[in-house]
Design a protein around this motif. Structure first.
Motif, PDB file in Angstrom:
ATOM      1  N   LEU A 159       0.797  -1.236   0.000  1.00  0.00           N
ATOM      2  CA  LEU A 159       0.000   0.000   0.000  1.00  0.00           C
ATOM      3  C   LEU A 159       0.831   1.287   0.000  1.00  0.00           C
ATOM      4  N   PRO A 160       1.749   1.458   0.974  1.00  0.00           N
ATOM      5  CA  PRO A 160       2.515   2.715   0.977  1.00  0.00           C
ATOM      6  C   PRO A 160       3.320   2.889  -0.304  1.00  0.00           C
ATOM      7  N   LEU A 161       3.924   1.776  -0.753  1.00  0.00           N
ATOM      8  CA  LEU A 161       4.757   1.832  -1.948  1.00  0.00           C
ATOM      9  C   LEU A 161       3.925   2.215  -3.165  1.00  0.00           C
ATOM     10  N   GLU A 162       2.752   1.604  -3.269  1.00  0.00           N
ATOM     11  CA  GLU A 162       1.899   1.893  -4.419  1.00  0.00           C
ATOM     12  C   GLU A 162       1.433   3.354  -4.387  1.00  0.00           C
ATOM     13  N   LEU A 163       1.040   3.822  -3.204  1.00  0.00           N
ATOM     14  CA  LEU A 163       0.556   5.211  -3.094  1.00  0.00           C
ATOM     15  C   LEU A 163       1.648   6.202  -3.482  1.00  0.00           C
ATOM     16  N   VAL A 164       2.865   5.945  -2.981  1.00  0.00           N
ATOM     17  CA  VAL A 164       3.978   6.845  -3.285  1.00  0.00           C
ATOM     18  C   VAL A 164       4.266   6.834  -4.777  1.00  0.00           C
ATOM     19  N   ILE A 165       4.327   5.641  -5.356  1.00  0.00           N
ATOM     20  CA  ILE A 165       4.644   5.531  -6.780  1.00  0.00           C
ATOM     21  C   ILE A 165       3.547   6.180  -7.629  1.00  0.00           C
ATOM     22  N   VAL A 166       2.299   5.872  -7.288  1.00  0.00           N
ATOM     23  CA  VAL A 166       1.177   6.406  -8.066  1.00  0.00           C
ATOM     24  C   VAL A 166       1.160   7.928  -8.001  1.00  0.00           C
ATOM     25  N   PHE A 167       1.257   8.479  -6.794  1.00  0.00           N
ATOM     26  CA  PHE A 167       1.200   9.928  -6.625  1.00  0.00           C
ATOM     27  C   PHE A 167       2.425  10.576  -7.278  1.00  0.00           C
ATOM     28  N   LEU A 190      -6.946   4.208  -1.372  1.00  0.00           N
ATOM     29  CA  LEU A 190      -6.557   3.483  -0.156  1.00  0.00           C
ATOM     30  C   LEU A 190      -7.658   2.512   0.268  1.00  0.00           C
ATOM     31  N   VAL A 191      -8.901   2.983   0.293  1.00  0.00           N
ATOM     32  CA  VAL A 191     -10.014   2.144   0.761  1.00  0.00           C
ATOM     33  C   VAL A 191     -10.222   0.945  -0.179  1.00  0.00           C
ATOM     34  N   VAL A 192     -10.225   1.236  -1.480  1.00  0.00           N
ATOM     35  CA  VAL A 192     -10.441   0.157  -2.447  1.00  0.00           C
ATOM     36  C   VAL A 192      -9.291  -0.854  -2.385  1.00  0.00           C
ATOM     37  N   SER A 193      -8.054  -0.349  -2.315  1.00  0.00           N
ATOM     38  CA  SER A 193      -6.897  -1.244  -2.282  1.00  0.00           C
ATOM     39  C   SER A 193      -6.861  -2.072  -1.008  1.00  0.00           C
ATOM     40  N   LEU A 194      -7.248  -1.463   0.106  1.00  0.00           N
ATOM     41  CA  LEU A 194      -7.260  -2.194   1.376  1.00  0.00           C
ATOM     42  C   LEU A 194      -8.182  -3.399   1.291  1.00  0.00           C
ATOM     43  N   ALA A 195      -9.390  -3.158   0.803  1.00  0.00           N
ATOM     44  CA  ALA A 195     -10.372  -4.235   0.702  1.00  0.00           C
ATOM     45  C   ALA A 195      -9.847  -5.330  -0.233  1.00  0.00           C
ATOM     46  N   GLN A 196      -9.254  -4.881  -1.324  1.00  0.00           N
ATOM     47  CA  GLN A 196      -8.709  -5.823  -2.311  1.00  0.00           C
ATOM     48  C   GLN A 196      -7.569  -6.633  -1.686  1.00  0.00           C
ATOM     49  N   GLY A 197      -6.687  -5.926  -0.984  1.00  0.00           N
ATOM     50  CA  GLY A 197      -5.513  -6.574  -0.408  1.00  0.00           C
ATOM     51  C   GLY A 197      -5.874  -7.573   0.676  1.00  0.00           C
ATOM     52  N   PHE A 198      -6.829  -7.237   1.516  1.00  0.00           N
ATOM     53  CA  PHE A 198      -7.231  -8.145   2.585  1.00  0.00           C
ATOM     54  C   PHE A 198      -7.780  -9.454   2.016  1.00  0.00           C
TER      55      PHE A 198
END
Lengths: 438, 313
Positions: free
Chosen positions: B99-107, B235-243
Motif C-alpha cells: 500500500l505505501p509503496l503503491e501510493l507513493v509511486i502512483v502519486f 486506499l479504501v479500495v486497495s485495502l479491501a482488495q488486499g485483505f
C-alpha cells in the motif's frame, strides 16, 4: 420507508427460499437395488474410454458418464454442492486423489457405501492389504483400489556401476551413500523429500504415526515415536549435505536436474519412471536419455525393522454411493473397472487388484526403459505397503506444515522441526473434527 | 406498479402538496424501471447469497451427528485456528509493503506526468497503464515465470539474491505480491490521479507560482490537499482488495509446488474450510470476520479523512 421494508421482505423471502433448499439435502439409507434405474458415473479423462467400453458391453443398464477433474478435493466439492442443492448424486466416483474418501465418509457428506458387504470376499482379499486398509474405517471397506503407488528404490544402474556404488539395503546405508555422493559428486542427488514424496516415501514406509486413523473421527499422531525420529535422523543430514533435494518432484528446477541426469537414485512411487523420469528426459533439448538407465531395487529397511516396508504415493480409488438406486449395477461397474483383465492391460500405472497387476507386470517386464526387469520388485513392494497410515481430511494441512517445518528447518534442527510438525498436524486434525491421541 | 404506489404516501408526509407528489412519483417511475433488472440480479447473486452466507455462519458441522445451530461456535473455532495468525501476518506484511509503496509511486508518477505535459508524459502514462491489462490469474502466471529461477530471464539474479534454487516461498510472497500488485494496479490509478490533477484550476497554480512557490511546495501544499479525496478512495479500495488476496497466492502455489502454503492468506483459509473440509459454516464465519475488518477500516479511514464532508475540508 415502505420501499426499503419491501426490499427487505423480498430479500428475506429469497434468503429463506435458498435456506430451505439447502436443508432439503437427501439423507443416506440402505442401498436400493432397482435393476431398471440408470446409474451415473464420474470418471477422469484417463478412465473415460474404459467406462465407455463398459457401457457399450452392458446395454441392459443405462449408464451416464460424466468426466470430472482429478484435482485434489474436486469431487468432494462437487458432491458437497450437489448434496446442498438437493440434486442427484453420482452412483460411482473415481477419486484420483484418494485422500478425498476421508471427506466423503464424514459429515456432512456420508457418501460411500461399505463395499465389503456387497463385493465378494475373494475379490476384496485380492487387493494388497495396505491398499484397502487406508479406506477402511470401523471394519468397513469403502473403496476398491484402482492403481497403487508403492514406493521402491529407483537407481541409475550404469552410474552406480561406474562409480562403484552398492545398492543400499538399509536406510543407514542410504544415508552413507548420500554422504559419499555429496562429497564425491556434488550437484547429484538421491531424490527429493518435499511434500508428499518425502512424507509418503520416508515417514510412511517407516510407519510414523501422523495419518494413523483408528476410525473416521479418531487418529493417532506421535512424532516423538522412534518410527518418526529414525526418519529424521536419516533425512536431516542428507538435506544438509544436499544429497536429498527439498524441491518438489515436479518443480521446474528439479525437472531440469532430472533432465540432466543428476538424479542418481530416488525412493519413489512405482509410477515415477513412467510419469516423471520418462517425460522429463524425453523433451527436446535434454542432455540425458533415461532409456535403459534406471532399475528398481527393493525398499531399504528402516533400522529395527525386519520387513522393508513401502510407502504409497497417490493411487486412484473407486467409490460407490450409498444413495444409489441401483446398487447392483453400480457395484458391478466399480468392480469391473478394478478387476477387468482388459482394463489391466490398458492401465498406465500399477493396478491395485492382484490378478490385474500380474497381467500388467507381464508387459512391464520387457519395457526397454528399465535397465532390468522391474516386475518382481514392484510386486513384492505392493504387498508390503505399511498399513500404519490411512486417508484423512487434514492431509493438505499436514503437507503444508511438513514443508514449513521439516523441509525448511530439518537440516539445522530436525528434532524441533519434527515437534512443530506434529503439533501443527494435531491442530489440523482437531480442526478437521478428529479426536487426537498418541 | 406495486412499489410506486407504496412510495406515494411516504413521500406525502415530506411534501404535502398533492401535485408535487404526483410529479415525484412520475419522476421516480422510470428510475425504478431502470433499476428493476439490476435489483433482481443484485438480489439473486448478491444479497441472497450474502444472507445465506450469514445464515451458514451459524450452522455448525460436527464430526459426529447432524448439524447444530450456534451463534458463536464457528466464530470461536475460526479465531482459534492455528493457521489464522500466520495467514493474518502474511496478509498484513503484504499490505504494509504494497500500500505505501503503491501510493507513493502512483502519486509521484502522476505528479511527474502532470508537471510537464509533453508527449513523453502521455507515453509514460500509457506505458504505466499497460501492465494493468494483465490482471488476476494471468498476471500470477506471468510472474510465476519471472520468479522461477529455472526459467526466469532474471533467474541468475534471483539465485544470487537468495542462494537457493527457489525464490517463491511463504516468506518471499509478500514482496512478490507487492511487485505484482503495483505493476498491475498502479497504471490505472496513475490515470485516475492524473485526471484529478488536470482538474485543478490553472489559476490556483498560477497564483502559487506568482507567490514564489517551488514545484515541491505546489505539489505538497496545493495539489496533494486538492486530490486527497482520490487518494483516500484508492486506499479504501486497495485495502479491501488486499485483505481478500486469493488468486495470486493460489496460482503461484500451483507453479512453485510445495513451496507455498495452501492457506497462505486469510481468504485461502476460508476457501480451505469450504473445499477441503466441506465446512461451509466456518468458511462463512471467517468471511464475515474479514468483511467486518474491511468495513471497519474503511469507515475509520473515511471518518478520519472527512471523506464525505461537503464543501471546504
Amino acid at each position: 420507508m415502505r420501499t426499503s421494508k419491501a426490499a427487505i421482505a423480498i430479500a428475506i423471502g429469497a434468503f429463506l427460499a435458498v435456506g430451505t433448499v439447502g436443508c432439503a439435502a437427501s439423507s443416506g439409507g440402505t442401498p436400493a437395488s432397482d435393476p431398471k434405474a440408470p446409474i451415473t458415473v464420474w470418471v477422469d479423462a484417463a478412465r473415460l474410454p474404459q467406462a465407455q467400453a463398459y457401457a457399450k458391453a452392458h446395454p441392459d443398464v443405462t449408464i451416464k458418464i460424466d468426466v470430472i477433474s482429478g484435482a485434489q478435493n474436486a469431487n468432494t466439492q462437487k458432491i458437497s454442492l450437489a448434496k446442498k442443492a438437493g440434486t442427484p448424486l453420482p452412483d460411482v466416483v473415481f477419486l484420483g486423489s484418494p485422500d478425498e474418501i476421508a471427506n466423503l465418509t464424514a459429515n456432512p457428506l456420508n457418501f460411500p457405501l461399505a463395499l465389503n458387504t456387497v463385493v465378494p470376499k475373494k475379490v476384496i482379499d485380492s487387493f494388497p492389504q495396505g491398499v484397502l486398509a487406508r479406506c477402511s474405517y470401523g471394519g468397513q471397506v469403502y473403496c476398491l483400489g484402482n492403481d497403487v503407488g508403492q514406493t521402491v528404490l529407483f537407481y541409475n544402474k550404469p552410474l552406480f556401476d561406474q562409480w562403484g556404488y552398492a545398492v543400499p539395503k538399509t536406510f543407514a546405508e542410504f544415508e552413507q551413500l548420500g554422504a559419499k555422493l555429496a562429497a564425491e559428486h556434488p550437484g547429484y542427488n538421491l531424490g527429493t523429500v518435499n511434500g508428499r514424496y518425502g512424507v509418503d516415501a520416508f515417514f510412511e514406509s517407516s510407519g510414523c504415526p501422523i495419518l494413523d486413523t483408528t476410525s473416521d473421527t479418531a487418529v493417532k499422531i506421535n512424532v516423538s515415536s522412534s518410527k518418526c525420529t529414525r526418519v529424521g535422523d536419516v533425512i536431516g543430514p542428507m538435506i544438509k549435505n544436499g544429497s536429498l533435494s527439498t524441491l518438489d518432484l515436479f518443480d521446474k528446477t528439479y525437472d531440469q536436474q532430472v533432465a540432466q541426469g543428476k538424479v542418481v537414485a530416488m525412493v519413489g512411487a512405482s509410477w515415477i519412471g513412467d510419469f516423471a523420469f520418462k517425460p522429463m528426459t524425453t523433451n527436446a533439448g535434454t542432455s540425458f536419455d533415461s532409456t535403459g538407465k534406471y532399475a528398481v531395487a527393493p525398499m531399504p529397511t528402516w533400522s529395527g525393522e525386519s520387513t522393508n516396508w513401502s510407502g504409497s504415493v497417490g493411487g486412484g480409488i473407486w467409490v460407490v454411493s450409498r444413495t444409489t438406486k441401483n446398487s447392483k449395477a453400480a457395484v458391478a461397474f466399480a468392480q469391473d473397472m478394478t478387476t477387468s483383465p482388459t482394463i489391466a492391460k490398458a492401465q498406465t500405472t500399477y493396478p491395485a487388484y492382484g490378478p490385474s497387476a500380474d497381467i500388467w507386470l507381464n508387459a512391464k517386464a520387457t519395457d526397454p526403459w528399465y535397465a532390468a526387469d522391474p516386475s518382481s520388485v514392484l510386486k513384492a513392494a505392493a504387498s508390503k505397503i505399511n498399513p500404519a497410515e490411512g486417508y484423512t481430511r487434514y492431509v493438505t494441512q499436514m503437507l503444508d506444515s511438513f514443508n514449513n517445518t521439516v523441509i525448511k528447518n530439518g537440516a539445522t534442527d530436525m528434532s524441533s522441526a519434527l515437534t512443530q510438525w506434529g503439533q501443527q498436524t494435531a491442530d489440523a486434525a482437531k480442526s478437521a473434527g478428529y479426536t487426537v491421541s498418541k | 406498479m406495486a412499489i410506486d404506489t407504496q412510495v406515494a404516501p411516504t413521500v406525502a408526509t415530506v411534501a404535502p402538496e398533492p401535485r408535487g407528489v404526483a410529479r415525484r412519483v412520475r419522476r421516480a417511475t422510470p428510475a425504478w424501471r431502470f433499476l428493476a433488472l439490476y435489483l433482481v440480479v443484485l438480489t439473486v447473486f448478491g444479497v441472497a447469497p450474502a444472507l445465506y452466507g450469514l445464515y451458514q455462519a451459524f450452522i455448525v458441522t460436527s464430526a459426529v451427528g447432524g448439524p447444530t445451530f450456534s451463534l458463536v461456535q464457528n466464530f470461536s473455532d475460526v479465531i482459534g485456528d492455528y493457521r489464522l495468525p500466520t495467514a493474518s501476518l502474511h496478509v498484513l506484511l503484504y499490505l504494509l509493503l504494497w500500500l505505501p509503496l503503491e501510493l507513493v509511486i502512483v502519486f509521484g508518477l502522476a505528479l511527474a506526468i502532470d508537471a510537464k505535459r509533453t508527449r513523453f508524459a502521455a507515453l509514460t502514462r500509457f506505458v504505466a497503464y499497460v501492465p494493468g491489462a494483465v490482471t488476476g490469474s494471468a498476471a500470477a502466471l506471468l510472474w510465476l515465470f519471472m520468479f522461477s529461477p529455472a526459467v526466469s530471464p532474471i533467474g541468475p539474479i534471483l539465485s544470487a539474491l537468495t542462494g537457493k534454487q527457489t525464490f517463491l516461498s511463504d516468506q518471499s510472497l509478500p514482496i512478490v505480491l507487492a511487485v505484482m500488485g503495483i505493476s498491475a494496479g498502479a497504471g490505472g490509478w496513475i490515470v485516475v490521479l492524473y485526471g484529478a490533477l488536470t482538474a485543478i484550476p490553472k489559476e490556483i497554480i498560477e497564483s502559487a507560482v506568482l507567490d514564489g512557490a517551488s514545484a515541491w511546495q505546489i505539489a505538497r501544499l496545493i495539489k496533494l490537499p486538492l486530490i486527497r479525496g482520490y487518494i483516500v478512495f484508492i486506499l479504501v479500495v486497495s485495502l479491501a482488495q488486499g485483505f481478500q488476496v486469493f488468486v495470486e497466492p493460489t496460482v503461484l502455489a500451483t507453479g512453485a509446488t510445495g513451496q507455498i502454503s495452501t492457506t497462505w492468506s486469510i481468504n485461502q483459509l476460508a476457501y480451505s474450510y469450504a473445499t477441503d473440509q466441506s465446512n461451509y459454516g466456518r468458511a462463512a464465519a471467517l468471511s464475515i470476520l474479514l468483511l467486518l475488518v474491511c468495513v471497519g477500516l474503511a469507515v475509520l479511514i473515511l471518518k478520519k479523512t472527512n471523506f464525505y464532508q461537503v464543501g471546504e475540508r
